[in-house]
Design a protein around this motif. Structure first.
Motif, PDB file in Angstrom:
ATOM      1  N   ARG A 149      47.211  43.176  39.076  1.00  0.00           N
ATOM      2  CA  ARG A 149      45.359  43.985  38.937  1.00  0.00           C
ATOM      3  C   ARG A 149      45.369  43.069  39.543  1.00  0.00           C
ATOM      4  O   ARG A 149      44.200  44.104  40.379  1.00  0.00           O
ATOM      5  CB  ARG A 149      44.795  44.272  38.080  1.00  0.00           C
ATOM      6  N   ASN A 150      44.812  41.734  40.169  1.00  0.00           N
ATOM      7  CA  ASN A 150      44.101  40.826  40.755  1.00  0.00           C
ATOM      8  C   ASN A 150      44.196  41.326  42.015  1.00  0.00           C
ATOM      9  O   ASN A 150      43.516  41.538  43.056  1.00  0.00           O
ATOM     10  CB  ASN A 150      44.711  39.524  41.098  1.00  0.00           C
ATOM     11  N   VAL A 151      45.392  41.833  42.806  1.00  0.00           N
ATOM     12  CA  VAL A 151      45.515  42.777  44.179  1.00  0.00           C
ATOM     13  C   VAL A 151      44.246  43.268  44.771  1.00  0.00           C
ATOM     14  O   VAL A 151      43.630  44.138  46.052  1.00  0.00           O
ATOM     15  CB  VAL A 151      47.089  43.255  44.795  1.00  0.00           C
ATOM     16  N   ARG A 152      43.864  44.545  43.033  1.00  0.00           N
ATOM     17  CA  ARG A 152      43.060  45.770  43.368  1.00  0.00           C
ATOM     18  C   ARG A 152      41.219  44.762  43.663  1.00  0.00           C
ATOM     19  O   ARG A 152      40.063  45.360  43.116  1.00  0.00           O
ATOM     20  CB  ARG A 152      43.455  46.467  42.730  1.00  0.00           C
ATOM     21  N   LEU A 153      41.233  43.369  43.312  1.00  0.00           N
ATOM     22  CA  LEU A 153      39.898  42.841  43.067  1.00  0.00           C
ATOM     23  C   LEU A 153      39.482  43.380  44.710  1.00  0.00           C
ATOM     24  O   LEU A 153      39.509  42.460  45.231  1.00  0.00           O
ATOM     25  CB  LEU A 153      39.943  41.922  42.401  1.00  0.00           C
ATOM     26  N   ALA A 154      37.805  43.828  44.590  1.00  0.00           N
ATOM     27  CA  ALA A 154      37.559  43.605  46.100  1.00  0.00           C
ATOM     28  C   ALA A 154      37.077  42.285  46.549  1.00  0.00           C
ATOM     29  O   ALA A 154      37.365  40.810  45.047  1.00  0.00           O
ATOM     30  CB  ALA A 154      36.090  43.878  45.661  1.00  0.00           C
ATOM     31  N   PRO A 155      37.623  41.004  47.813  1.00  0.00           N
ATOM     32  CA  PRO A 155      36.950  39.937  47.940  1.00  0.00           C
ATOM     33  C   PRO A 155      35.761  38.958  46.676  1.00  0.00           C
ATOM     34  O   PRO A 155      35.961  38.069  46.094  1.00  0.00           O
ATOM     35  CB  PRO A 155      36.525  39.908  48.427  1.00  0.00           C
ATOM     36  N   ALA A 156      34.816  39.832  46.286  1.00  0.00           N
ATOM     37  CA  ALA A 156      33.626  39.703  45.920  1.00  0.00           C
ATOM     38  C   ALA A 156      34.084  39.254  44.609  1.00  0.00           C
ATOM     39  O   ALA A 156      33.187  38.404  43.980  1.00  0.00           O
ATOM     40  CB  ALA A 156      32.300  39.676  46.062  1.00  0.00           C
ATOM     41  N   ASP A 157      34.341  40.181  44.393  1.00  0.00           N
ATOM     42  CA  ASP A 157      35.335  39.922  42.798  1.00  0.00           C
ATOM     43  C   ASP A 157      36.315  39.151  42.311  1.00  0.00           C
ATOM     44  O   ASP A 157      36.414  38.271  41.323  1.00  0.00           O
ATOM     45  CB  ASP A 157      35.572  41.865  41.939  1.00  0.00           C
ATOM     46  N   ARG A 158      36.666  39.151  43.153  1.00  0.00           N
ATOM     47  CA  ARG A 158      38.189  37.949  43.406  1.00  0.00           C
ATOM     48  C   ARG A 158      37.520  36.229  42.620  1.00  0.00           C
ATOM     49  O   ARG A 158      38.390  35.811  42.456  1.00  0.00           O
ATOM     50  CB  ARG A 158      39.270  38.498  44.355  1.00  0.00           C
TER      51      ARG A 158
END
Ligand code: AMP
Length: 289
Positions: free
Chosen positions: A190-199
């Motif tokens: 699921r990490n690929v679905r994080l928006a850049p700021a959320d990542r």
């Protein structure tokens, strides 16, 4: 590496291997593989030995997703997954579709009655019933000697150990340590679905667990430790804390007062629409009773 879409095809291959007395080790996954999954394949190979056979399954199991969860948007990339598994030396892949797996008239479920309704089971009603049922079906289709599951899904591992014990499944369950990115974030499809700021914000889970691990031997109570972890997570404005729990690491029972036995800290935190979990087993001081 054979890729099987049907139960009958994989059963035929397994029958040949069983005739050769090969040890068969299963690694169930939902695909979109990362290093965490691949570390499970390596443990499976160790257990199977050079003469044994490692079987991976790739199946995004609809029955473990609730309404409004991310079944549709769950990331998928089968051909990349097959390449990674081939490179790992996996012997066979079972990658069926849902119509192959579930009879339209199916009416039998497997449920760990207590474990299924606590912790993540409370946040995701029906989730562990879906997990226990599909893993039972995979065990019945593949009939492995052993199966490998990640400690990343700590409660899931407990559910699987419990059902295997309770229903005399005769499959050895092997737990595998959590694999992390360089910044501490637990690897997840699921990490690929994080928006850049959320990542960028998501490693707060690992940092909160690091802090808790350092505090655990101080004689701190479970409830104070929990408040501390929650406050650390809540200081990150992008994090929506779903749950923070501290439980007995062996039984997942609730605990109170100073830690006296290994405890597991279980986190569930959402970033946007992405639901992340992480955990850490922490130890009280040597002097604790
Ligand atoms: P999934 O594809 O998410 O259902 O995961 C398949 C298996 O890989 C499960 O047993 C997970 O616990 C395990 N797994 C997922 N992420 C990790 C990780 N970061 N480290 C170790 N195991 C993992």
């Amino acid at each position: 590496m054979e890729i099987h879409r049907s139960k009958s095809a994989i059963r035929a291959e397994l029958a040949l291997w069983r005739k050769q007395d090969a040890t068969i080790v299963l690694v169930p996954t939902m695909g979109f593989l990362h290093e965490g999954h691949l570390s499970l394949m390596r443990l499976a190979r160790q257990r199977a030995g050079a003469q044994g056979r490692v079987v991976a399954s790739i199946f995004v199991n609809p029955t473990q997703f609730g309404p409004g969860e991310d079944f549709e948007s769950y990331p998928r990339d089968e051909s990349r997954d097959f390449d990674l598994l081939r490179a790992e030396g996996v012997d066979a892949v079972f990658a069926p579709d849902a119509t192959e797996v579930y009879d339209p008239h199916a009416q039998t479920i497997v449920e760990t009655t207590e474990l299924a309704k606590t912790l993540i089971g409370k946040l995701r009603p029906g989730h562990f019933r879906g997990v226990a049922t599909i893993v039972t079906k995979l065990f019945n289709i593949i009939r492995p000697d052993a199966a490998v599951f990640g400690e990343k899904d700590y409660q899931q591992l407990a559910v699987i150990r419990t059902m295997t014990r309770d229903l005399d499944m005769g499959v050895e369950i092997i737990g595998a340590p959590i694999q992390r990115e360089a910044d501490g974030l637990a690897m997840s499809s699921r990490n690929v679905r994080l928006a850049p700021a959320d990542r960028a914000a998501a490693p707060i889970l690992a940092r909160a667990l690091d802090q808790a691990e350092a505090m655990a031997p101080s004689g701190i109570t479970a409830s104070r430790l929990r408040s501390h972890v929650r406050a650390t997570l809540e200081a990150e404005p992008r994090a929506r804390v779903q749950s923070v729990d501290i439980r007995d690491a062996a039984t997942l029972d609730t605990i109170s007062g100073p830690l006296t036995r290994p405890a597991v800290i279980l986190l569930a935190v959402s970033f946007g629409k992405v639901f992340l979990i992480d955990n850490r087993v922490v130890h009280p001081s040597q002097e604790a009773p």
